[in-house]
Structures are given as C-alpha cells and as structure tokens.
Design an enzyme around this catalytic site. Structure first.
Site, PDB file in Angstrom:
ATOM      1  CG  HIS A 192      -2.003  -0.985   1.108  1.00  0.00           C
ATOM      2  ND1 HIS A 192      -2.338  -2.022   1.968  1.00  0.00           N
ATOM      3  CD2 HIS A 192      -2.905  -1.015  -0.085  1.00  0.00           C
ATOM      4  CE1 HIS A 192      -3.496  -2.559   1.415  1.00  0.00           C
ATOM      5  NE2 HIS A 192      -3.699  -2.215   0.260  1.00  0.00           N
ATOM      6  CD  GLU A 427     -16.228  -3.080 -14.312  1.00  0.00           C
ATOM      7  OE1 GLU A 427     -15.395  -2.801 -13.360  1.00  0.00           O
ATOM      8  OE2 GLU A 427     -17.548  -2.822 -14.456  1.00  0.00           O
ATOM      9  CG  ASP A 451     -14.686  -5.361 -10.631  1.00  0.00           C
ATOM     10  OD1 ASP A 451     -14.579  -6.018  -9.630  1.00  0.00           O
ATOM     11  OD2 ASP A 451     -15.062  -4.133 -10.648  1.00  0.00           O
ATOM     12  CB  CYS A 498     -10.352   2.161 -17.380  1.00  0.00           C
ATOM     13  SG  CYS A 498     -11.773   1.004 -17.235  1.00  0.00           S
TER      14      CYS A 498
HETATM   15  C1  PEP Z   1     -11.870  -2.453 -12.995  1.00  0.00           C
HETATM   16  O1  PEP Z   1     -12.687  -3.164 -12.303  1.00  0.00           O
HETATM   17  O2  PEP Z   1     -10.948  -2.747 -13.665  1.00  0.00           O
HETATM   18  C2  PEP Z   1     -12.248  -1.047 -12.818  1.00  0.00           C
HETATM   19  C3  PEP Z   1     -11.467   0.045 -13.416  1.00  0.00           C
HETATM   20  O3  PEP Z   1     -13.276  -0.453 -12.101  1.00  0.00           O
HETATM   21  P1  PEP Z   1     -13.006  -0.409 -10.495  1.00  0.00           P
HETATM   22  O4  PEP Z   1     -11.527  -0.763  -9.994  1.00  0.00           O
HETATM   23  O5  PEP Z   1     -13.428   0.823 -10.263  1.00  0.00           O
HETATM   24  O6  PEP Z   1     -14.100  -1.325  -9.797  1.00  0.00           O
HETATM   25 MG    MG Z   2     -14.567  -2.425 -11.707  1.00  0.00          MG
END
Ligand code: PEP
Ligand code: MG
Length: 566
Positions: A192, A427, A451, A498
């Site tokens: 972290h 996802e 995810d 992303c």
């Molecule tokens: C993901 O799941 O890769 C994503 C970008 O969304 P979060 O991390 O906000 O769930």
């Molecule tokens: Mg996500």
C-alpha cells in the site's frame, strides 16, 4: 558513483540528499517488570485508551489520504482499523496483560508473532506485515507517550527518504514538493505504501535490499523509479539524464513507431486528481469514478453538484474526451445512506449497473440529467458516459432507454442538453462473451481488468489469501482481453482498458498488440506508457502477443514477454 538495484515503483526519477527514517528507534520498550508488580486492570484501561486514541488517528489519516490521493488508496486505513479491532489480537493482548505483562510489551509480543506469520507468506500477503507494523507503532506510541519521531510531513526540500520500509501512514503524510524520492530496503510494488507513493507522484524504488543500509545520510542520490535503480553520488551526466527525463515535455498524442495512434488517458477518483492528470499529459480521462461524489456524506449529491464536478473535469481537458462512469457502488464500496442489502457474496450481488437499474433508479436518473446537461457544456472536452458491471444485453437496452427518457424530459423542460457517446465496461465473463453484441449497441467498450480478473479467476480482488490467483497475466485473462478486442474490431466501437493493468509500462507493448485503442491509468504512469508506445513495432509486438496468448501458465507468459518479475 555506484548503482544499487531494486523494484521501480513510481516510474519517475529524482535527485536529492539521503536522509534515513528510523521510526522504530523511538519506540524502545522499558525494561519488563516482574509480573506480580503489574496491575492487570490498570494495563487494560491503558490499552483501551490507547486503542481509542489510535482509532481516532487512523480515521484522521484516512480522511487526509482520501483528500490527497483518493478514496481507493485511502481504503488501506480501513484495513488498519480492522487490525486494531481484530478479536484474536485483542483477546491475546488482554490475556497477556491479565497475566502480568505491561500493555506495551503485550502489544509488541503479540504483533511480532502476527507480523512473523504474514512475513512467512508469499507476495502481496507478506506486504500486509507492513500494515500490521503501522498499527503496532501507533499503539506503542500512544502507550509510551512517544513523540511521532522524524516528522515525515515536514522534510527539507530535496530529501531522498531512505527507510527499512515505509508504512502507508508515513507515505500518505509525505509532501511531494519536498521529497525527491524514496528508497526502501524491503517492500514490493503492490504494497500500500508503494501505491500511495505512486498516487503522490514521488519517485520510488522499493526492495533494494541490504546494500541500501550502507548509504550514509547526507549522500547525494538519484532515485530512478523507471529502471528500479538508486545511483549513489551520481555524476553530472547521470544527473543530467534524470533532469532531462523529468523536464522532457510530455509528448502530446502518441503513436507506435509504425504509426498506430493510441490514446493514453487518466483514471480519476477524486476532484484533486484532475489537474495533475492534465499536467502529466493525459489525453483526457478514460475513467472518472463518480463514487467519490457519493462517499463520506449523509445524502446523495444533487444534480447541480454532479454537474459542477463533471463540467470542472471537462474544462481541464479542452479538445479531449472525458469518460464518466455512472455510479459503481455495492461490492466492496458501501454507502450507508443507500441502505444496500446485506449479502453473503457482495461481489456477486447488487452492484454497479444492477443497483442503478433495479434499486436506485432515482439516483441513476438524477445522475443522467447532470451528465446530459454537462454534455451540452460548450467549448471543452467531449463527454462520454459508461456503465459498470454489465452482464446482460437487457441492461444496456434499459440504460440506453433511460438516457433517451431523460433527454426527452430535459427537452420538454427546455433545459440545454446533449446525448453523449455511450459505452459499456467489460468486467464480467458474460460481457466478454457478448462483446460483439455489446459493441454493436454502443460507441465503445472499456475493459476493467480489476474486476474482470476477479471474475475470470474466481478470486476476490480484496482477499490477500487469493492474491496469487488475482493475476491479469494469467493466460485466461489475456484471452478474455483478446476475445473482447477481436469481437469489437468487427464493429465501429473503439476499445479501451481502465483497470490497473493498463498503467503497467512493462505491459504496454502487449496491450497495444492485443488491439486496445485507449489505455487509461493513474496519471503518474502516463509519461512512461507514452514513451513505451512510441517504441513499439506493431508486427513484432503482435507476434509476441500471439505467443503469450498460446501460453498455459503465468510463468510462461512472463518468460515470453521477457518480464522481470516472478
Ligand atoms: C476495474 O474493475 O478494472 C475498474 C476499472 O473499476 P473499479 O476498479 O473501480 O472497480
Ligand atoms: Mg470495476
């Protein structure tokens, strides 16, 4: 001049003067008294008071970190609170005090055992030992009335901070304007503290090992987080290289060496991250996590508040695109005032678009009103909107109908608005298998590998016990990405990524070869990823990607890609 090597954690470099941080030195325990002389009840009261004080401290640190580096990174302090209240730890400490051990010694003994257990584990689990040390040191400081030691929040400018290891609290308190770099003896890229240093854009090399201990305070050091090296007494040429890298203007839009343009955008999880993302040369925002507008408050944000936040982000990126994700809570993200149901498997429950369509349609419509109005905000970036955690075509149809219905309402009210481009996050395995159909229905797909990896590998992204399974380099995850881009290539939709994977410069060549048009990441990695893109030869990259896709194990993938990691 001599070079030490470690793991590059923040891909930036900085030059400064070494200063050792040794917080443990301030926490020497007094001699252990004979058990018969210890008043167990008084020690328990002392321990209870210390825990209360530490709980307040942790909450304060959490709020400070949330404001500076975003909600997601601040979540580590919630884990600290859980360690503080861990029934096994607390019971053992209380039992030791009842038997005549003073509170500080009981805390020190019990935490030492827990730290040792974590250290015996592999990978990211071992790094949780640092979180335990953080909580232990806070407790000891409260019990011993010790001063907080070197004030990490108030270091002289040009400091390169050296430490055995840094805790997340120490790191969140650092002033990026004063700290030219960080180098630690132990620690890994996913600890972290390393994640927080990245969010603060502080050059960092972790896990340098024993050789770092020989570096004296006052020595000139170059910390190069791109190559994972610490140069002791750097000569003029080496300093100059680092300076040039630091001041090289970030290239505007970039293409591969053979001319394929790739958008390199930023992920933004708090208002404070928007301006630094623009400064780092991001080509717009690829993921604007709207959750931060809903967390840490008593009621949902109004349409006007959401309009303000989104138009502010649009104004920071003239001529670019800003992709705003509709509310993505549930799972690990709890919002007290929404009364989310208690579920035994929250990650497989009512989260993402499911909550917006089924449980909180009102919130969804308010958010869409703000977004459609922001889309008409002239002269700035183009707004795009995407929906999280889609697993069924009907969800996309419902969400698109909601957009049309909100547009009709605004029209009837005479409120200026526009319909933005619309996209879907990939996802879930269901979205991967439906990728072609989804891409036909919308303007773009954005692969959320955090995810997607969790669901492809059946490995909870928050559970350190299965961290080794939550692995985006597993061939199954790579094939899911490839399948998505291949299906979308048959349509007019573009495809971005992303998840955290998109910001790892060592994987840029692979991701570009897999057909991603856009990569969106934490802003600090934008320059390093842009530099990599310009070196890519598409044909050679695709050949290597095909080899990686044919692998059966992560180890083979790492080998094929020539990556320097386990
Ligand atoms: C993901 O799941 O890769 C994503 C970008 O969304 P979060 O991390 O906000 O769930
Ligand atoms: Mg996500």
């Amino acid at each position: 001049m001599r070079t030490l090597t470690g793991v590059g954690s923040t891909p930036l470099s900085g030059v400064g003067t070494a200063r050792w941080y040794r917080p443990e030195a301030d926490l020497t325990l007094p001699e252990r008294p004979a058990p018969a002389t210890v008043d167990g009840d008084a020690e328990r009261a002392r321990f209870a008071a210390a825990r209360d004080a530490v709980r307040d401290d942790i909450r304060e640190a959490r709020d400070r970190a949330a404001a500076r580096v975003g909600e997601e990174e601040a979540a580590v302090f919630e884990a600290h609170e859980q360690f503080l209240d861990d029934p096994e730890l607390v019971d053992d400490i209380e039992a030791a005090m009842a038997e005549g051990t003073p509170a500080p010694h009981a805390v020190s003994d019990r935490f030492a055992a827990a730290i040792e257990q974590f250290e015996a584990l592999d990978g990211p689990m071992a790094e949780r030992a640092d979180d335990l040390r953080d909580v232990r040191d806070r407790l000891l400081r409260a019990l011993l009335d010790a001063a907080p030691g070197t004030d990490v929040a108030d270091l002289p400018p040009g400091t390169v901070l050296l430490a055995e290891r840094l805790t997340p609290s120490d790191t969140a308190a650092l002033d990026p304007a004063a700290v030219a770099g960080i180098a630690t003896v132990t620690g890994g890229r996913t600890a972290h503290a390393a994640i927080i240093a990245r969010s603060l854009s502080i050059p960092a090399v972790v896990g340098v090992g024993e050789s770092l201990r020989d570096v004296d305070a006052g020595t000139d050091l170059l910390v190069d987080g791109s190559d994972g090296r610490v140069v002791v007494d750097p000569d003029a040429a080496t300093r100059e290289q680092a300076d040039t890298a630091a001041t090289t203007p970030v290239p505007d839009r970039v293409s591969t060496a053979d001319g394929v343009p790739i958008t390199v955008a930023a992920n933004v999880g708090s208002e404070a991250e928007v301006a630094p993302a623009a400064e780092r040369g991001a080509d717009g925002i690829g993921l604007f996590r709207t959750e931060f507008l809903f967390l840490d408050r008593e009621s949902p944000p109004t349409e006007a508040e959401q309009y303000e936040a989104v138009t502010a982000a649009l104004s920071a990126f003239p001529g670019e695109q800003v992709v705003v994700r509709t509310l993505d809570v549930g799972g690990d993200k709890r919002v007290p005032y929404l009364d989310l149901p208690a579920e035994s498997n929250p990650f497989l429950g009512r989260r993402g678009i499911r909550l917006s369509l089924d449980d909180h349609r009102d919130l969804f419509e308010t958010q869409l009103r703000a977004l459609l109005r922001a889309a008409a905000h002239g002269g700035d970036a183009d707004l795009a909107v995407m929906f999280p955690l889609v697993s069924r075509m009907t969800e996309v149809e419902s969400a698109l109908s909601a957009v049309d219905a909100v547009a009709a309402d605004l029209e009837a009210e005479g409120v200026p608005h526009a319909i933005p481009d619309v996209g879907v996050m990939v996802e879930t395995p269901a979205a991967v298998f439906l990728a072609g159909r989804l891409a036909d229905a919308v303007d773009f797909l954005s692969i959320g590998t955090n995810d997607l990896t969790q669901y492809v590998m059946a490995a909870d992204r928050e559970n350190d016990g299965v961290a080794a399974y939550h692995d985006p380099l597993h061939p199954a995850v790579l094939r899911a990405v490839d399948r998505t881009t291949a299906a979308a290539a048959e349509t007019d939709a573009w495809v971005g990524m992303c998840g955290e994977m998109a910001g790892d410069p060592a994987l840029t060549e692979l991701l570009v070869a897999l057909g991603l048009d856009e990569l969106s990441m934490s802003a600090v990695t934008v320059p390093a990823v842009k530099t990599r893109i310009r070196q890519i030869d598409s044909a050679a990259a695709r050949a290597r990607a095909d080899e990686a896709l044919a692998c059966e194990t992560r180890a083979e993938v790492v080998d094929v890609l020539g990556l320097d990691r386990d």
